[in-house]
Scaffold this motif. Structure first.
Motif, mmCIF file in Angstrom:
data_model
loop_
_atom_site.group_PDB
_atom_site.id
_atom_site.type_symbol
_atom_site.label_atom_id
_atom_site.label_comp_id
_atom_site.label_asym_id
_atom_site.label_seq_id
_atom_site.Cartn_x
_atom_site.Cartn_y
_atom_site.Cartn_z
ATOM 1 N N GLN A 143 0.854 -1.323 -0.104
ATOM 2 C CA GLN A 143 -0.091 -0.063 0.011
ATOM 3 C C GLN A 143 0.777 1.311 -0.005
ATOM 4 N N VAL A 144 0.293 2.121 -0.790
ATOM 5 C CA VAL A 144 1.024 3.594 -0.916
ATOM 6 C C VAL A 144 0.093 4.651 -0.314
ATOM 7 N N GLN A 145 0.417 5.503 0.529
ATOM 8 C CA GLN A 145 -0.302 6.576 0.684
ATOM 9 C C GLN A 145 0.314 7.995 0.202
ATOM 10 N N LEU A 146 -0.674 8.872 -0.218
ATOM 11 C CA LEU A 146 0.153 10.266 -0.725
ATOM 12 C C LEU A 146 -0.796 11.146 -0.171
ATOM 13 N N VAL A 147 -0.037 12.142 0.243
ATOM 14 C CA VAL A 147 -0.548 13.538 1.064
ATOM 15 C C VAL A 147 0.149 14.557 0.165
ATOM 16 N N GLU A 148 -0.943 15.398 -0.424
ATOM 17 C CA GLU A 148 -0.691 16.416 -1.278
ATOM 18 C C GLU A 148 -0.694 17.765 -0.087
ATOM 19 N N SER A 149 0.078 18.880 -0.584
ATOM 20 C CA SER A 149 -0.078 20.213 -0.177
ATOM 21 C C SER A 149 0.269 21.255 -0.847
ATOM 22 N N GLY A 150 -0.246 22.413 -0.649
ATOM 23 C CA GLY A 150 0.300 23.886 -1.554
ATOM 24 C C GLY A 150 -0.804 24.389 -2.238
ATOM 25 N N GLY A 151 -2.081 23.795 -2.277
ATOM 26 C CA GLY A 151 -3.167 24.516 -3.117
ATOM 27 C C GLY A 151 -3.580 25.890 -2.452
ATOM 28 N N GLY A 152 -4.467 26.453 -3.159
ATOM 29 C CA GLY A 152 -4.927 27.693 -2.743
ATOM 30 C C GLY A 152 -5.502 28.726 -3.715
ATOM 31 N N LEU A 153 -5.680 29.847 -3.246
ATOM 32 C CA LEU A 153 -6.281 30.836 -4.345
ATOM 33 C C LEU A 153 -5.216 31.702 -5.011
ATOM 34 N N VAL A 154 -5.270 32.007 -6.169
ATOM 35 C CA VAL A 154 -4.147 32.854 -6.643
ATOM 36 C C VAL A 154 -4.882 33.657 -7.888
ATOM 37 N N GLN A 155 -4.374 34.812 -8.023
ATOM 38 C CA GLN A 155 -4.885 35.546 -9.230
ATOM 39 C C GLN A 155 -4.309 35.093 -10.494
ATOM 40 N N PRO A 156 -4.973 35.248 -11.407
ATOM 41 C CA PRO A 156 -4.501 34.869 -13.013
ATOM 42 C C PRO A 156 -3.108 35.405 -13.119
ATOM 43 N N GLY A 157 -2.397 34.499 -13.725
ATOM 44 C CA GLY A 157 -0.817 35.102 -14.125
ATOM 45 C C GLY A 157 -0.056 34.760 -12.929
ATOM 46 N N THR B 96 -8.381 26.308 -12.598
ATOM 47 C CA THR B 96 -9.267 26.016 -11.415
ATOM 48 C C THR B 96 -9.793 24.807 -11.385
ATOM 49 N N ALA B 97 -9.343 23.592 -10.375
ATOM 50 C CA ALA B 97 -9.572 22.350 -10.073
ATOM 51 C C ALA B 97 -9.237 21.819 -8.914
ATOM 52 N N ALA B 98 -9.739 20.611 -8.526
ATOM 53 C CA ALA B 98 -8.988 19.914 -7.449
ATOM 54 C C ALA B 98 -7.904 19.069 -8.032
ATOM 55 N N TYR B 99 -6.792 19.153 -7.499
ATOM 56 C CA TYR B 99 -5.448 18.632 -8.067
ATOM 57 C C TYR B 99 -5.041 17.463 -7.130
ATOM 58 N N TYR B 100 -5.002 16.181 -8.008
ATOM 59 C CA TYR B 100 -4.762 15.070 -7.134
ATOM 60 C C TYR B 100 -3.363 14.277 -7.454
ATOM 61 N N CYS B 101 -2.659 13.843 -6.283
ATOM 62 C CA CYS B 101 -1.477 13.121 -6.671
ATOM 63 C C CYS B 101 -1.686 11.829 -7.113
ATOM 64 N N TYR B 102 -0.902 11.023 -7.817
ATOM 65 C CA TYR B 102 -1.137 9.849 -8.223
ATOM 66 C C TYR B 102 0.322 9.038 -8.197
ATOM 67 N N ALA B 103 0.453 7.818 -7.987
ATOM 68 C CA ALA B 103 1.103 6.833 -7.998
ATOM 69 C C ALA B 103 0.782 5.548 -8.501
ATOM 70 N N ALA B 104 1.964 5.121 -9.419
ATOM 71 C CA ALA B 104 1.522 3.782 -9.735
ATOM 72 C C ALA B 104 2.544 2.760 -9.569
ATOM 73 N N SER B 105 2.425 1.686 -8.737
ATOM 74 C CA SER B 105 3.445 0.549 -8.441
ATOM 75 C C SER B 105 2.664 -0.592 -8.993
ATOM 76 N N TYR B 106 2.463 -1.692 -8.166
ATOM 77 C CA TYR B 106 1.650 -2.924 -8.322
ATOM 78 C C TYR B 106 0.220 -2.517 -8.525
ATOM 79 N N GLY B 107 -0.291 -1.335 -7.867
ATOM 80 C CA GLY B 107 -1.610 -0.834 -8.196
ATOM 81 C C GLY B 107 -1.427 0.760 -8.477
ATOM 82 N N THR B 108 -2.583 1.183 -8.490
ATOM 83 C CA THR B 108 -2.618 2.641 -8.567
ATOM 84 C C THR B 108 -3.056 3.219 -7.250
ATOM 85 N N TYR B 109 -2.650 4.503 -6.924
ATOM 86 C CA TYR B 109 -2.910 5.272 -5.728
ATOM 87 C C TYR B 109 -3.083 6.758 -5.973
ATOM 88 N N TRP B 110 -4.072 7.177 -5.177
ATOM 89 C CA TRP B 110 -4.556 8.661 -5.259
ATOM 90 C C TRP B 110 -4.397 9.110 -3.854
#
Length: 114
Positions: free
Chosen positions: A1-15, A90-104
């Motif tokens: 099993q693989v666990q993935l934790v994202e960080s760094g999203g937020g609100l930003v102006q165009p550009g 603009t979207a939800a961004y998901y981290c992805y990893a592939a090994s013997y399975g796929t993880y999100w």
């Protein structure tokens, strides 16, 4: 099993810029591909960028020249530097990893708005 934790999203102006980070834990030795997908409201999840453990990279056409993916195999992390952001990013961004399975990860929200 693989666990993935994202960080760094937020609100930003165009550009503007944001940097997303993802840390993997668990059975990380088997991971070959890591990367990022995104899902905007009412749309299907789509590939943003992926990177193999040998450094091969694929970007979506919509982000080429603006986003840069990088990976630290020793730390089991993958980052996404996003520049020249547009409202269409603009979207939800998901981290992805592939090994013997796929993880999100659970996702981190990026909002590009003035």
């Amino acid at each position: 099993q693989v666990q993935l934790v994202e960080s760094g999203g937020g609100l930003v102006q165009p550009g503007g810029s944001l940097r997303l980070s993802c840390a993997a834990s668990g059975s990380t030795g088997s991971i070959n591909v890591m990367g990022w997908y995104r899902q905007a409201p009412g749309k299907e999840r789509e590939l943003v960028a992926i990177i193999t453990n040998l450094g091969g990279i694929i970007y979506a056409d919509s982000v080429k020249g603006r986003f840069t993916i990088s990976r630290d195999n020793a730390k089991n992390t993958v980052d996404l530097q996003m520049n020249s952001l547009k409202p269409d990013d603009t979207a939800a961004y998901y981290c992805y990893a592939a090994s013997y399975g796929t993880y999100w990860g659970k996702g981190t929200l990026v909002t590009v708005s003035s």
